[in-house]
Design an enzyme around this catalytic site. Structure first.
Site, PDB file in Angstrom:
ATOM      1  N   ASP A  65       0.825  -1.208   0.000  1.00  0.00           N
ATOM      2  CA  ASP A  65       0.000   0.000   0.000  1.00  0.00           C
ATOM      3  C   ASP A  65       0.863   1.264   0.000  1.00  0.00           C
ATOM      4  O   ASP A  65       0.339   2.373  -0.091  1.00  0.00           O
ATOM      5  CB  ASP A  65      -0.984   0.009   1.162  1.00  0.00           C
ATOM      6  CG  ASP A  65      -0.320  -0.130   2.526  1.00  0.00           C
ATOM      7  OD1 ASP A  65       0.925  -0.092   2.599  1.00  0.00           O
ATOM      8  OD2 ASP A  65      -1.052  -0.285   3.524  1.00  0.00           O
ATOM      9  N   SER A  66       2.190   1.103   0.038  1.00  0.00           N
ATOM     10  CA  SER A  66       3.090   2.245  -0.125  1.00  0.00           C
ATOM     11  C   SER A  66       2.918   2.888  -1.491  1.00  0.00           C
ATOM     12  O   SER A  66       3.308   4.049  -1.693  1.00  0.00           O
ATOM     13  CB  SER A  66       4.550   1.814   0.059  1.00  0.00           C
ATOM     14  OG  SER A  66       4.903   0.805  -0.878  1.00  0.00           O
ATOM     15  N   ASP A 104      -0.472  -6.525  -0.037  1.00  0.00           N
ATOM     16  CA  ASP A 104      -0.891  -5.909   1.223  1.00  0.00           C
ATOM     17  C   ASP A 104      -2.400  -5.992   1.397  1.00  0.00           C
ATOM     18  O   ASP A 104      -3.156  -6.028   0.420  1.00  0.00           O
ATOM     19  CB  ASP A 104      -0.488  -4.431   1.245  1.00  0.00           C
ATOM     20  CG  ASP A 104       0.710  -4.175   2.139  1.00  0.00           C
ATOM     21  OD1 ASP A 104       0.933  -4.948   3.088  1.00  0.00           O
ATOM     22  OD2 ASP A 104       1.429  -3.195   1.902  1.00  0.00           O
ATOM     23  N   GLU A 214      10.019  -4.529  10.232  1.00  0.00           N
ATOM     24  CA  GLU A 214      10.357  -3.178   9.779  1.00  0.00           C
ATOM     25  C   GLU A 214      10.817  -2.285  10.927  1.00  0.00           C
ATOM     26  O   GLU A 214      10.161  -2.207  11.972  1.00  0.00           O
ATOM     27  CB  GLU A 214       9.150  -2.531   9.087  1.00  0.00           C
ATOM     28  CG  GLU A 214       9.436  -1.122   8.571  1.00  0.00           C
ATOM     29  CD  GLU A 214       8.349  -0.563   7.696  1.00  0.00           C
ATOM     30  OE1 GLU A 214       8.480   0.610   7.259  1.00  0.00           O
ATOM     31  OE2 GLU A 214       7.355  -1.269   7.426  1.00  0.00           O
TER      32      GLU A 214
END
Length: 312
Positions: A65-66, A104, A214
């Site tokens: 979704d980045s 995602d 992350e």
């Protein structure tokens, strides 16, 4: 006679079919993990970026979704809708190659209920037969209570239904406001680090095939990797994970400005692209492009004369 002709046409057509490329499977990924070969993962947003990642022979492509920020100009990943996101999943999936595609679950598409989450997961898996798994952002498991995070319950439900899930722990951008911003997780207290570790253990226990870590201190992420027997994919988590993932726009320098500390810019595609486009604009302005001999198409002289007679 007709039947033989049809059969001949069918065989001729079939002989020109492109060879079927077998996408990588979970077994292929685990094989690399067991042999301690680093697993490579790159994000992609559309057919072109997907094709680049495939041509680079990366093991996995993440349709993250980045793309909301990197490709669509949104201020946050939380703004993209499921319908809009699915459009990009399908575009990336059309790219030729054998990379294992992970998708995602975008913000707002699963939080309201387990049923809604399962419905979203099924719709994402049905976007393309090349979608191999889903990535789910998960909040840290609390060591002080016995109430598991909702996303852990959803992960359990999806895994129980045979849907491959990659759990995402540490910095989870969809929860950035509750985390106090884009900050390293698990570095300020042993309890915070232990909560991240426990979340990883829970996800493995629930059946997740892999975990994305992350912005977690490298010692913590390496301990998670050494403790669990499933692949870990790091971003800002050091070199001790089973593999690495980066955002493609950071790798290629697609956007102006500096990339985050956790990334590495290997080229400056933004500057190169702008320079090339400026060159084109200048050539058009100075009548250097197009060149009729090089870029144009000719007409036979007798056709040209007949054309003039008709129009005049």
């Amino acid at each position: 006679m007709i039947r033989n002709a049809v059969h001949h046409l069918h065989r001729s057509y079939s002989s020109y079919l492109s060879p079927v490329v077998r996408p990588k499977t979970l077994a292929d990924l685990f094989s690399k993990h067991v042999s301690r070969e680093p697993i490579t993962m790159i994000t992609a947003y559309d057919y072109i970026s997907g094709s680049w990642a495939q041509a680079a022979n990366c093991d996995m492509i993440l349709v993250g979704d980045s793309l909301a920020m990197c490709a669509l100009g949104y201020e946050s990943t939380t703004e993209i809708s499921l319908e809009e996101f699915c459009f990009h999943v399908q575009a990336v999936s059309r790219s030729p190659g054998d990379a294992f595609i992970v998708v995602d679950m975008p913000f707002g598409s699963f939080e309201s209920s387990i049923e809604k989450g399962v419905e979203t997961a099924i719709s994402l898996m049905k976007c393309s037969p090349k979608v191999g798994a889903l990535k789910l952002e998960v909040g840290s498991h609390s060591l002080s209570t016995h109430n598991p995070d909702y996303s852990l319950k959803l992960a359990a439900e999806l895994c129980s239904r045979g849907i491959p899930v990659m759990g995402h722990i540490g910095l989870t951008p969809q929860r950035v406001h509750s985390l106090g911003g884009y900050k390293v997780q698990g570095s300020r207290s042993a309890q915070d680090a232990a909560a991240i570790f426990e979340t990883a253990r829970q996800l493995k226990k629930l059946g997740c095939f892999s975990i994305l870590v992350e912005c977690v201190p490298h010692k913590v992420s390496q301990h998670i990797t050494e403790t669990l027997d499933i692949p870990t994919i790091g971003i800002g988590a050091g070199s001790g994970t089973s593999g690495q993932v980066l955002v493609q726009s950071d790798i290629l320098g697609m956007l102006p400005g500096r990339v985050p500390k956790l990334a590495q810019k290997y080229t400056d595609l933004h500057a190169q692209s702008v320079d090339a486009l400026k060159h084109y604009v200048a050539d058009v302005t100075l009548h250097k492009f197009p060149d009729n001999d090089k870029n144009g198409f000719k007409i036979k002289e007798d056709v040209w004369r007949e054309f003039l007679e008709i129009v005049e």
